[in-house]
Design an enzyme around this catalytic site. Structure first.
Site, PDB file in Angstrom:
ATOM      1  N   ARG A   9       0.830  -1.218   0.000  1.00  0.00           N
ATOM      2  CA  ARG A   9       0.000   0.000   0.000  1.00  0.00           C
ATOM      3  C   ARG A   9       0.858   1.259   0.000  1.00  0.00           C
ATOM      4  O   ARG A   9       0.349   2.376   0.090  1.00  0.00           O
ATOM      5  CB  ARG A   9      -0.942  -0.001   1.220  1.00  0.00           C
ATOM      6  CG  ARG A   9      -2.082  -1.018   1.090  1.00  0.00           C
ATOM      7  CD  ARG A   9      -3.182  -0.771   2.111  1.00  0.00           C
ATOM      8  NE  ARG A   9      -2.776  -1.045   3.476  1.00  0.00           N
ATOM      9  CZ  ARG A   9      -2.838  -2.226   4.079  1.00  0.00           C
ATOM     10  NH1 ARG A   9      -3.291  -3.278   3.415  1.00  0.00           N
ATOM     11  NH2 ARG A   9      -2.457  -2.375   5.338  1.00  0.00           N
ATOM     12  N   GLY A  10       2.177   1.114  -0.074  1.00  0.00           N
ATOM     13  CA  GLY A  10       3.080   2.260  -0.050  1.00  0.00           C
ATOM     14  C   GLY A  10       3.225   2.905  -1.426  1.00  0.00           C
ATOM     15  O   GLY A  10       2.691   2.415  -2.425  1.00  0.00           O
ATOM     16  N   LYS A  11       3.984   3.988  -1.458  1.00  0.00           N
ATOM     17  CA  LYS A  11       4.130   4.753  -2.712  1.00  0.00           C
ATOM     18  C   LYS A  11       4.780   3.906  -3.802  1.00  0.00           C
ATOM     19  O   LYS A  11       4.307   3.879  -4.936  1.00  0.00           O
ATOM     20  CB  LYS A  11       4.970   6.018  -2.452  1.00  0.00           C
ATOM     21  CG  LYS A  11       4.239   7.071  -1.616  1.00  0.00           C
ATOM     22  CD  LYS A  11       5.035   8.353  -1.479  1.00  0.00           C
ATOM     23  CE  LYS A  11       6.178   8.238  -0.498  1.00  0.00           C
ATOM     24  NZ  LYS A  11       5.802   7.893   0.885  1.00  0.00           N
ATOM     25  N   THR A  76      14.067  -1.332  -0.243  1.00  0.00           N
ATOM     26  CA  THR A  76      14.105  -0.614   1.038  1.00  0.00           C
ATOM     27  C   THR A  76      15.545  -0.271   1.406  1.00  0.00           C
ATOM     28  O   THR A  76      16.453  -1.082   1.207  1.00  0.00           O
ATOM     29  CB  THR A  76      13.464  -1.499   2.140  1.00  0.00           C
ATOM     30  OG1 THR A  76      12.181  -1.902   1.680  1.00  0.00           O
ATOM     31  CG2 THR A  76      13.342  -0.741   3.447  1.00  0.00           C
ATOM     32  N   PRO A 103      20.110  -0.199  -3.905  1.00  0.00           N
ATOM     33  CA  PRO A 103      19.802   1.139  -3.360  1.00  0.00           C
ATOM     34  C   PRO A 103      18.975   1.985  -4.315  1.00  0.00           C
ATOM     35  O   PRO A 103      18.264   2.888  -3.888  1.00  0.00           O
ATOM     36  CB  PRO A 103      21.179   1.771  -3.146  1.00  0.00           C
ATOM     37  CG  PRO A 103      22.139   0.634  -3.099  1.00  0.00           C
ATOM     38  CD  PRO A 103      21.553  -0.445  -3.966  1.00  0.00           C
ATOM     39  N   HIS A 132      15.132  14.895  -1.942  1.00  0.00           N
ATOM     40  CA  HIS A 132      13.995  13.973  -1.902  1.00  0.00           C
ATOM     41  C   HIS A 132      12.732  14.645  -1.357  1.00  0.00           C
ATOM     42  O   HIS A 132      12.799  15.696  -0.717  1.00  0.00           O
ATOM     43  CB  HIS A 132      14.329  12.759  -1.028  1.00  0.00           C
ATOM     44  CG  HIS A 132      15.188  11.739  -1.713  1.00  0.00           C
ATOM     45  ND1 HIS A 132      16.563  11.854  -1.773  1.00  0.00           N
ATOM     46  CD2 HIS A 132      14.865  10.602  -2.385  1.00  0.00           C
ATOM     47  CE1 HIS A 132      17.055  10.821  -2.450  1.00  0.00           C
ATOM     48  NE2 HIS A 132      16.044  10.042  -2.834  1.00  0.00           N
ATOM     49  N   LYS A 136      10.375  11.015   3.330  1.00  0.00           N
ATOM     50  CA  LYS A 136      11.436  10.009   3.379  1.00  0.00           C
ATOM     51  C   LYS A 136      11.984   9.861   4.799  1.00  0.00           C
ATOM     52  O   LYS A 136      12.294  10.850   5.460  1.00  0.00           O
ATOM     53  CB  LYS A 136      12.555  10.408   2.411  1.00  0.00           C
ATOM     54  CG  LYS A 136      13.662   9.398   2.309  1.00  0.00           C
ATOM     55  CD  LYS A 136      14.558   9.671   1.109  1.00  0.00           C
ATOM     56  CE  LYS A 136      15.724   8.693   1.044  1.00  0.00           C
ATOM     57  NZ  LYS A 136      15.322   7.286   1.069  1.00  0.00           N
ATOM     58  N   GLY A 142      19.846   6.049   0.508  1.00  0.00           N
ATOM     59  CA  GLY A 142      20.641   4.855   0.223  1.00  0.00           C
ATOM     60  C   GLY A 142      21.493   5.049  -1.018  1.00  0.00           C
ATOM     61  O   GLY A 142      22.648   4.585  -1.080  1.00  0.00           O
ATOM     62  N   THR A 143      20.941   5.745  -2.002  1.00  0.00           N
ATOM     63  CA  THR A 143      21.695   5.985  -3.247  1.00  0.00           C
ATOM     64  C   THR A 143      22.925   6.849  -2.980  1.00  0.00           C
ATOM     65  O   THR A 143      24.018   6.571  -3.481  1.00  0.00           O
ATOM     66  CB  THR A 143      20.783   6.687  -4.271  1.00  0.00           C
ATOM     67  OG1 THR A 143      19.581   5.933  -4.396  1.00  0.00           O
ATOM     68  CG2 THR A 143      21.467   6.817  -5.622  1.00  0.00           C
TER      69      THR A 143
HETATM   70  N1  LIG Z   1      15.742   1.171  -4.237  1.00  0.00           N
HETATM   71  C1  LIG Z   1      14.967   2.048  -4.865  1.00  0.00           C
HETATM   72  O1  LIG Z   1      15.045   2.232  -6.100  1.00  0.00           O
HETATM   73  C2  LIG Z   1      13.958   2.808  -4.068  1.00  0.00           C
HETATM   74  C3  LIG Z   1      13.904   2.644  -2.727  1.00  0.00           C
HETATM   75  N2  LIG Z   1      12.954   3.268  -2.001  1.00  0.00           N
HETATM   76  C4  LIG Z   1      12.914   2.915  -0.578  1.00  0.00           C
HETATM   77  O2  LIG Z   1      11.793   2.055  -0.374  1.00  0.00           O
HETATM   78  C5  LIG Z   1      11.283   2.245   0.943  1.00  0.00           C
HETATM   79  C6  LIG Z   1       9.789   2.565   0.840  1.00  0.00           C
HETATM   80  O3  LIG Z   1       9.608   3.791   0.176  1.00  0.00           O
HETATM   81  P1  LIG Z   1       8.145   4.398  -0.077  1.00  0.00           P
HETATM   82  O4  LIG Z   1       7.327   3.470  -0.902  1.00  0.00           O
HETATM   83  O5  LIG Z   1       8.377   5.779  -0.542  1.00  0.00           O
HETATM   84  O6  LIG Z   1       7.551   4.418   1.424  1.00  0.00           O
HETATM   85  P2  LIG Z   1       6.021   4.347   1.881  1.00  0.00           P
HETATM   86  O7  LIG Z   1       6.013   4.786   3.310  1.00  0.00           O
HETATM   87  O8  LIG Z   1       5.143   5.055   0.918  1.00  0.00           O
HETATM   88  O9  LIG Z   1       5.666   2.794   1.798  1.00  0.00           O
HETATM   89  C7  LIG Z   1       6.113   1.823   2.713  1.00  0.00           C
HETATM   90  C8  LIG Z   1       4.954   0.885   2.986  1.00  0.00           C
HETATM   91  O10 LIG Z   1       5.417  -0.217   3.766  1.00  0.00           O
HETATM   92  C9  LIG Z   1       4.454  -0.429   4.797  1.00  0.00           C
HETATM   93  N3  LIG Z   1       5.039  -1.194   5.890  1.00  0.00           N
HETATM   94  C10 LIG Z   1       5.567  -0.755   7.064  1.00  0.00           C
HETATM   95  N4  LIG Z   1       5.958  -1.807   7.817  1.00  0.00           N
HETATM   96  C11 LIG Z   1       5.659  -2.921   7.111  1.00  0.00           C
HETATM   97  C12 LIG Z   1       5.817  -4.311   7.365  1.00  0.00           C
HETATM   98  N5  LIG Z   1       6.365  -4.764   8.514  1.00  0.00           N
HETATM   99  N6  LIG Z   1       5.398  -5.186   6.422  1.00  0.00           N
HETATM  100  C13 LIG Z   1       4.846  -4.756   5.275  1.00  0.00           C
HETATM  101  N7  LIG Z   1       4.648  -3.453   4.980  1.00  0.00           N
HETATM  102  C14 LIG Z   1       5.061  -2.551   5.894  1.00  0.00           C
HETATM  103  C15 LIG Z   1       4.040   0.973   5.170  1.00  0.00           C
HETATM  104  O11 LIG Z   1       2.857   0.969   5.941  1.00  0.00           O
HETATM  105  P3  LIG Z   1       2.605   2.191   6.996  1.00  0.00           P
HETATM  106  O12 LIG Z   1       2.631   3.439   6.178  1.00  0.00           O
HETATM  107  O13 LIG Z   1       1.278   1.866   7.583  1.00  0.00           O
HETATM  108  O14 LIG Z   1       3.743   2.112   7.979  1.00  0.00           O
HETATM  109  C16 LIG Z   1       3.830   1.563   3.788  1.00  0.00           C
HETATM  110  O15 LIG Z   1       2.566   1.224   3.246  1.00  0.00           O
HETATM  111  C17 LIG Z   1      12.140   3.344   1.564  1.00  0.00           C
HETATM  112  O16 LIG Z   1      13.185   2.748   2.308  1.00  0.00           O
HETATM  113  C18 LIG Z   1      12.702   4.068   0.351  1.00  0.00           C
HETATM  114  O17 LIG Z   1      13.910   4.730   0.629  1.00  0.00           O
HETATM  115  C19 LIG Z   1      12.064   4.110  -2.570  1.00  0.00           C
HETATM  116  C20 LIG Z   1      12.095   4.352  -3.903  1.00  0.00           C
HETATM  117  C21 LIG Z   1      13.037   3.709  -4.772  1.00  0.00           C
HETATM  118  O1  LIG Z   2      12.804   7.175  -0.423  1.00  0.00           O
HETATM  119  C1  LIG Z   2      12.851   7.354  -1.669  1.00  0.00           C
HETATM  120  O2  LIG Z   2      11.963   7.961  -2.279  1.00  0.00           O
HETATM  121  C2  LIG Z   2      13.996   6.815  -2.403  1.00  0.00           C
HETATM  122  N1  LIG Z   2      14.822   6.036  -1.775  1.00  0.00           N
HETATM  123  C3  LIG Z   2      15.996   5.446  -2.314  1.00  0.00           C
HETATM  124  C4  LIG Z   2      17.225   5.998  -1.650  1.00  0.00           C
HETATM  125  O3  LIG Z   2      17.199   6.247  -0.431  1.00  0.00           O
HETATM  126  O4  LIG Z   2      18.240   6.163  -2.325  1.00  0.00           O
HETATM  127  C5  LIG Z   2      16.030   5.498  -3.832  1.00  0.00           C
HETATM  128  C6  LIG Z   2      15.498   6.771  -4.403  1.00  0.00           C
HETATM  129  O5  LIG Z   2      16.391   7.799  -4.084  1.00  0.00           O
HETATM  130  C7  LIG Z   2      14.109   7.073  -3.854  1.00  0.00           C
END
Ligand SMILES: NC(=O)C1=CN([C@@H]2O[C@H](COP(=O)(O)OP(=O)(O)OC[C@H]3O[C@@H](n4cnc5c(N)ncnc54)[C@H](OP(=O)(O)O)[C@@H]3O)[C@@H](O)[C@H]2O)C=CC1
Ligand SMILES: O=C(O)C1=N[C@H](C(=O)O)C[C@H](O)C1
Length: 247
Positions: A9-11, A76, A103, A132, A136, A142-143
């Site tokens: 359900r996250g972004k 993550t 990352p 960002h 966040k 992480g990047t």
């Molecule tokens: N590697 C890459 O290319 C990228 C990495 N990221 C990373 O991904 C992660 C998530 O980002 P983003 O989508 O923006 O964050 P969001 O907060 O939008 O989404 C995270 C989701 O995970 C849920 N969650 C929390 N705890 C658990 C659990 N134990 N089990 C399952 N789901 C859970 C959250 O619920 P709730 O809100 O209710 O806590 C939320 O719905 C971050 O660490 C971000 O830095 C992001 C973009 C790109």
């Molecule tokens: O939290 C984000 O949005 C993102 N997280 C990753 C990071 O921490 O590097 C990847 C991207 O920058 C988006």
């Protein structure tokens, strides 16, 4: 391929669910978010799990997946050497299982890191600015941490000396975080998604490498590549570049 999504359900997780559903060779069998039971992944028969959750919960999620022989593709953030070591230990007890920790899944960000490594030996100084959205959790990103670590390694290999910096008085944080000797500066602003600049400086010139993710769609081709590749790469892989012929 039967795929489960953690953080559904996250972004990013929500976008991953849509991309998996649209992929002809994948079936979305489980959508798990905070408060849901991880056993859902097992009962749904997930072969690969994609995790975009939170640095505080990702290790428990991965230890569960590894102990059940489910491959994982992890976006993550929050990984350091200690966490990667724990994953290697867990994977040693499940040698057929693969985990990819990346990352950043966007192609441009991976290329930016690559170009920064190429450029690093030619410049006296280098600093990183990551920008960002304000929701966040972690800073630096992480990047940015990964870029700094790769650039620091490239500078060490090239025998680069210390970077000049005459700062003798400053407010705390004014020179950014120190990641292996590289200064990393973080901005959090509504309107941003994920952006990074690597600025290199030498006598009479600078080189700026900039990458912008304007939409989370930018991460999807990389995530799908990870899902398609991970079962044939048991053990721990760090960085999607390993599956792009750039490793
Ligand atoms: N590697 C890459 O290319 C990228 C990495 N990221 C990373 O991904 C992660 C998530 O980002 P983003 O989508 O923006 O964050 P969001 O907060 O939008 O989404 C995270 C989701 O995970 C849920 N969650 C929390 N705890 C658990 C659990 N134990 N089990 C399952 N789901 C859970 C959250 O619920 P709730 O809100 O209710 O806590 C939320 O719905 C971050 O660490 C971000 O830095 C992001 C973009 C790109
Ligand atoms: O939290 C984000 O949005 C993102 N997280 C990753 C990071 O921490 O590097 C990847 C991207 O920058 C988006």
């Amino acid at each position: 391929m039967r795929v489960g999504v953690l953080g559904a359900r996250g972004k990013v997780g929500g976008q991953v669910c849509r991309s998996v559903e649209e992929a002809d060779d994948m079936e979305l069998v489980a959508q798990v978010d905070a408060g849901d039971d991880l056993e859902t992944l097992v009962s749904a028969g997930a072969q690969v799990v994609v995790d975009f959750t939170h640095p505080d919960v990702v290790m428990d999620n991965l230890e569960f997946c590894i102990s059940h022989g489910i491959h994982a593709v992890v976006g993550t953030t929050g990984f350091d050497d200690e966490r990667l070591g724990r994953l290697r230990t867990a994977l040693a007890a499940s040698p057929q299982t693969g985990v990819l920790v990346a990352p950043n899944f966007s192609i441009g960000a991976i290329l930016m890191m690559r170009f920064a490594v190429e450029a690093a030996p030619f410049y006296e100084s280098v600093e990183i600015i990551e920008l960002h959205h304000p929701d966040k959790a972690d800073a630096p990103s992480g990047t940015a941490r990964r870029t700094a670590s790769l650039v620091a390694e490239a500078r060490r290999r090239a025998g680069a000396g210390p970077m000049p910096d005459a700062t003798s008085t400053s407010l705390e944080g004014a020179r950014g975080a120190d990641v292996e000797g590289i200064r990393v500066h973080g901005l959090r602003l509504r309107g941003l998604v994920a952006h990074q600049e690597v600025i290199l400086g030498g006598p009479g010139e600078t080189l700026t490498l900039r990458h912008d993710s304007m939409d989370r769609e930018s991460f999807m081709p990389g995530v799908l590549l990870g899902v398609r590749s991970i079962a044939s790469h048991p053990g721990l892989t760090v960085g999607l570049e390993q599956f792009m012929g750039l490793g």
